[in-house]
Design an enzyme around this catalytic site. Structure first.
Site, PDB file in Angstrom:
ATOM      1  CG  ASP A 360     -55.109 -13.840  -4.012  1.00  0.00           C
ATOM      2  OD1 ASP A 360     -54.905 -12.645  -3.754  1.00  0.00           O
ATOM      3  OD2 ASP A 360     -54.976 -14.308  -5.149  1.00  0.00           O
ATOM      4  CG  HIS A 391     -52.603 -11.522  -6.175  1.00  0.00           C
ATOM      5  ND1 HIS A 391     -53.733 -12.111  -6.697  1.00  0.00           N
ATOM      6  CD2 HIS A 391     -52.141 -10.673  -7.129  1.00  0.00           C
ATOM      7  CE1 HIS A 391     -53.960 -11.637  -7.904  1.00  0.00           C
ATOM      8  NE2 HIS A 391     -52.999 -10.764  -8.195  1.00  0.00           N
TER       9      HIS A 391
END
Length: 468
Positions: A360, A391
């Site tokens: 992420d 993300h």
């Protein structure tokens, strides 16, 4: 050039820059973003399925391997065993071929920038709050899908409350989740904060990062409209702070059957203070400034707008908007004492599935940003950790929806079946106890008063048996 073409050109330009930086693009966490692998999964290929390592109902150290290189982190419990078995059978977690958009930055940017191909039909309602403010509820009413499956046992479609990110942008993944949920028999509704996504700001007050007061009134209204329907909730990215705050403050009175958070920001204060990699920091900051610029005159009485629009980071923007106010200024410490989403996490009484990625680029490395002790100690919280996904991305080959959406809806179905089984077992136990009690009361000599302690378990039947 159509609007989506311009957006695609912008994405490709940014990706070209990111490609030059490659895995050396570093966030403020001091290590490369997008190049991590899960601990214990370095030796597995992307297409290799995780080995179960024993029976599905056996937990080794709180981290259980799943297909596709994922792992489930949780405290052992009856519900955890049921969820683990369902995830190991899930086709959504099967590792498919690596595609050209499997990189973390590309997945993230596609999620935030690309428009949805064909969005759902929305019916908007404005809800006036106790302080005369307005929030918006977008009910997903179409397109109508033939053969919709009803998700609840009573024949009523379950309501799916969707909370977008804290910046107010309605992303393609949120709309994709609503479309998939509508197809699976849910009734999705999207919650918009004050001043977000076309909701007018009628009072000079915005919703702080983790203040669930407006969400409480929205849930009360949803329950008024659909009193008999089960309620599930899903949040995206930074919007998870609002959902977690709500679940913690309301506890067992939240009316929510199950919840899920996609790429949640758990250590929010540290996240603001550390900052994001510059492309995301500047992008999110610019989006918020543009959204609030239309209300600059209305906010002048309460906020130092010149300081607000001169801010260079998300922290400066948040401080100018909620801390350095003209009426009731507070310190940065006080603000997070009131808005930390985990401040009342021990009071949460609803199963919460958090889906996170090790690459992420917005939240950062999991060993710095995930509170793994929460998932090891709290039986209501489950962490599904994947190696790839960016993300809020978790994209697959088109036209397949994001695999995170499939997993979330499968987990909600598992919760529904689990609770139904538990209630059936409790019902049989109560029926057997009443039958035996009736036989004992049949004879006059055997009649006796039932002790008060024998009824405690039946009276307090709200106690969650799946935490055992």
């Amino acid at each position: 050039m159509p609007p989506w073409g311009a957006a695609l050109a912008l994405i490709l330009a940014v990706l070209a820059l990111l490609g030059l930086l490659g895995p050396r693009l570093r966030g403020p966490w001091g290590r490369a973003v997008g190049g991590r692998t899960l601990p214990g999964a370095q030796d597995r290929d992307d297409g290799e399925e995780a080995d179960g390592g024993g029976p599905a109902d056996q937990f080794s150290d709180g981290r259980e391997p799943l297909p596709g290189g994922c792992s489930l982190v949780c405290k052992p419990s009856a519900l955890a065993q049921c969820l683990l078995r369902a995830l190991r059978r899930s086709e959504a977690l099967e590792a498919g071929p690596r595609s050209w958009f499997s990189g973390p930055h590309l997945q993230t940017l596609c999620h935030f920038v690309l428009p949805v191909a064909s969005g759902p039909e929305l019916a908007r309602e404005y809800l006036q709050l106790a302080d005369d403010g307005l929030v918006a509820l977008d009910w997903v009413v179409g397109p109508c899908v033939r053969g919709r499956r009803i998700t609840s046992a009573g024949g009523l479609p379950a309501v799916l409350l969707v909370i977008p990110n804290a910046w107010g942008r309605l992303t393609r993944n949120v709309l994709g989740l609503c479309l998939l949920a509508l197809e699976r028999g849910y009734y999705p509704v999207i919650f918009h904060r004050r001043g977000h996504h076309g909701c007018p700001l009628v009072s000079p007050r915005l919703q702080p990062f983790g203040d669930p007061s407006d969400l409480k009134e929205a849930v009360t209204y949803i329950r008024f409209r659909h009193p008999a329907a089960p309620l599930f909730a899903v949040s995206e990215g930074s919007g998870s702070a609002l959902l977690l705050s709500y679940l913690g403050e309301c506890g067992s009175s939240s009316y929510v059957t199950g919840a899920a958070c996609i790429s949640p920001v758990l250590r929010c204060r540290e996240w603001f203070e550390a900052g994001l990699p510059w492309p995301y920091e500047r992008g999110f900051l610019l989006h918020q400034k543009i959204a609030l610029s239309r209300y600059a005159t209305a906010l002048e009485d309460t906020v130092d707008t010149s300081r607000l629009f001169r801010s260079r980071s998300l922290r400066e923007f948040e401080e100018a908007l909620f801390c350095h106010t003209k009426s009731f200024p507070i310190s940065w410490d006080t603000y997070w004492d009131r808005n930390d989403p985990l401040r009342d996490v021990d009071e949460a009484a609803v199963p919460v599935l958090c889906i996170c990625s090790a690459d992420d680029p917005v939240c950062g490395p999991p060993d710095h940003t995930l509170t793994t002790e929460l998932f090891h100690s709290n039986p209501y919280f489950f962490l599904l950790l994947s190696r790839h996904g960016g993300h809020c991305g978790f994209l697959r080959q088109e036209p397949l929806p994001a695999w995170s959406h499939e997993v979330i809806l499968e987990s909600f179905r598992t919760l529904t079946e689990f609770f139904r089984t538990e209630e059936r077992i409790k019902g049989l136990s109560r029926h057997r106890a009443s039958f035996l009690g009736g036989r004992r009361r049949g004879g006059a000599l055997q009649r006796r008063e039932v002790s008060s302690s024998s009824n405690l378990e039946e009276i307090f039947n709200w106690k969650r048996s799946y935490t055992r």
